[in-house]
Scaffold this motif. Sequence first.
Motif, PDB file in Angstrom:
ATOM      1  N   ILE A 212      13.943  16.683 143.565  1.00 26.11           N
ATOM      2  CA  ILE A 212      15.004  16.309 144.308  1.00 26.11           C
ATOM      3  C   ILE A 212      15.290  17.634 145.200  1.00 26.11           C
ATOM      4  N   GLN A 213      15.079  17.398 146.574  1.00 29.90           N
ATOM      5  CA  GLN A 213      15.197  18.448 147.357  1.00 29.90           C
ATOM      6  C   GLN A 213      14.698  19.792 146.825  1.00 29.90           C
ATOM      7  N   GLY A 214      13.455  19.601 146.511  1.00 30.45           N
ATOM      8  CA  GLY A 214      12.654  20.776 145.919  1.00 30.45           C
ATOM      9  C   GLY A 214      12.916  21.413 144.515  1.00 30.45           C
ATOM     10  N   VAL A 215      13.822  20.600 143.700  1.00 29.46           N
ATOM     11  CA  VAL A 215      13.835  20.925 142.415  1.00 29.46           C
ATOM     12  C   VAL A 215      13.458  19.907 141.523  1.00 29.46           C
ATOM     13  N   ASN A 216      12.759  20.264 140.520  1.00 29.33           N
ATOM     14  CA  ASN A 216      12.246  19.334 139.634  1.00 29.33           C
ATOM     15  C   ASN A 216      13.015  18.813 138.379  1.00 29.33           C
ATOM     16  N   PHE A 217      13.275  17.572 138.344  1.00 29.56           N
ATOM     17  CA  PHE A 217      14.107  17.090 137.300  1.00 29.56           C
ATOM     18  C   PHE A 217      13.059  15.932 136.244  1.00 29.56           C
ATOM     19  N   MET A 218      13.421  16.165 135.042  1.00 31.72           N
ATOM     20  CA  MET A 218      12.474  15.228 134.352  1.00 31.72           C
ATOM     21  C   MET A 218      13.344  13.921 134.106  1.00 31.72           C
ATOM     22  N   VAL A 219      12.738  12.759 134.097  1.00 33.15           N
ATOM     23  CA  VAL A 219      13.029  11.417 133.898  1.00 33.15           C
ATOM     24  C   VAL A 219      13.434  11.217 132.599  1.00 33.15           C
ATOM     25  N   ILE A 220      14.544  10.953 132.221  1.00 32.04           N
ATOM     26  CA  ILE A 220      14.929  10.552 130.597  1.00 32.04           C
ATOM     27  C   ILE A 220      15.334   9.119 130.566  1.00 32.04           C
ATOM     28  N   GLY A 221      15.296   8.563 131.403  1.00 34.69           N
ATOM     29  CA  GLY A 221      15.888   7.076 131.340  1.00 34.69           C
ATOM     30  C   GLY A 221      15.858   6.489 132.626  1.00 34.69           C
ATOM     31  N   THR A 222      16.008   4.882 132.481  1.00 33.54           N
ATOM     32  CA  THR A 222      16.110   4.217 133.726  1.00 33.54           C
ATOM     33  C   THR A 222      17.280   2.980 133.413  1.00 33.54           C
ATOM     34  N   TYR A 223      17.855   2.396 134.572  1.00 35.92           N
ATOM     35  CA  TYR A 223      19.074   1.668 134.414  1.00 35.92           C
ATOM     36  C   TYR A 223      18.956   0.611 135.410  1.00 35.92           C
TER      37      TYR A 223
END
Length: 418
Positions: free
Chosen positions: A184-195
């Motif tokens: 996200i705008q160059g920053v990594n985030f780990m996906v922990i869920g979907t909704y």
Amino acid sequence: MFNRDRWREILEVLTNNVWRTIFTAFGVCWGIFILIVLLAAGKGLENGIKQDFGDIATNTMFMWTRATTKPYEGLPKGRSFEFKISDVQAIQDNVPNMRFISPRNQLGGFRGSNNVVRGIRTGAYNVYGDYPEIINQDPMTVTSGRFLNFNDIREKRKVAIIGQGVKNDLYDQDEEVLGTYIKIQGVNFMVIGTYKKNNSGGGEEGQKEIFVPFTSFSQAFNRGENVGWMAITANDGSSISQLKDKIVQVMKERHKVHPEDNRAIGYFDLYEQYNRVESLFGALKGVAYIVGIMVLLSGIIGVSNIMLIVVKERTKEIGIRRALGEQPWSIKKQILMESIFLTIISGMVGIIFGSLVIYGINSLLDSVGPVDMFMNPSVSVGVVSGALLILMVSGLLAGFIPAQSAIRVRPIEALRTE
């Protein structure tokens, strides 16, 4: 009531002139049909509008900052300011009956430039920095994994919950989502869920949102202690509409805004809007009842007029029955039963046709899929029961005047009638 001869006579009277009976019954049938269809259409519209709210907490307001329009305490007008995370505690301390106060930050949007990347796939999505309480204010169903928790907040974890629409855009159909990373705008985030959103207010784009912890959002995107806007929900039994002035006052005092500057802090009162919708549909239901009952009343007047004609045609018969000793109440009861029977049968036909039309509309909606602002038109059993009660009373009233006219006929005069 259970006299076979009496019912045979009623059927003979009503079938003696079939077309007259049919045209008379049509007025009542049409009236009850219009009443049921109007109420069902109003309910369908109400269901469609309320579907946009879904399970969202309606006792909620949203608040944000704007530029000041008045100078105050040496500060100029036109000054910009932002809420701070400490404002949340200030509201809790100074305003009673607060249930949830969710500070929020936001970036991106489906109309903006691509701000999320996964591999060679990109997309433009709303990204929210939130606290876990937001799921109680904007309900959604977690379809896999989990939602945010306070450990994510405290530890500033770079984790994300993505909508079903985001998953469809960035992942293959059978691809595992949990544990993967999006940028996200160059920053990594780990996906922990979907909704999946429970309400359809945002349509397809409502499923294309990403939620990350408020603290990690602020850290990653250099927001510091700033808060973009707040979602504030009052306790059940307390109206947010009555508390919003106090909330705004507290914020004005903390940010040195003129008490009479009504434009510096913007807000949207969802509870007030929801009540307006409720009032609108209450008015529509009232109009439906008035129109339907007026049409029904015209049919009842037609039944009464026809029954007067029937009594006039049977004047000699009534005279003979009176001369043979039949009591006035027996004759009156006969006329009333004929009127009630005709009215109820006509009304039942109207109810059946109305039900068939509603069933047909629902079947059509099921086949073509959801229609914006209209779904599941229906009437309750209480409405049908009330309609039947109205028919019984109406039949009684429609037959009362002809019955009175019948028993006022003197036997000797009736026998002379040709």
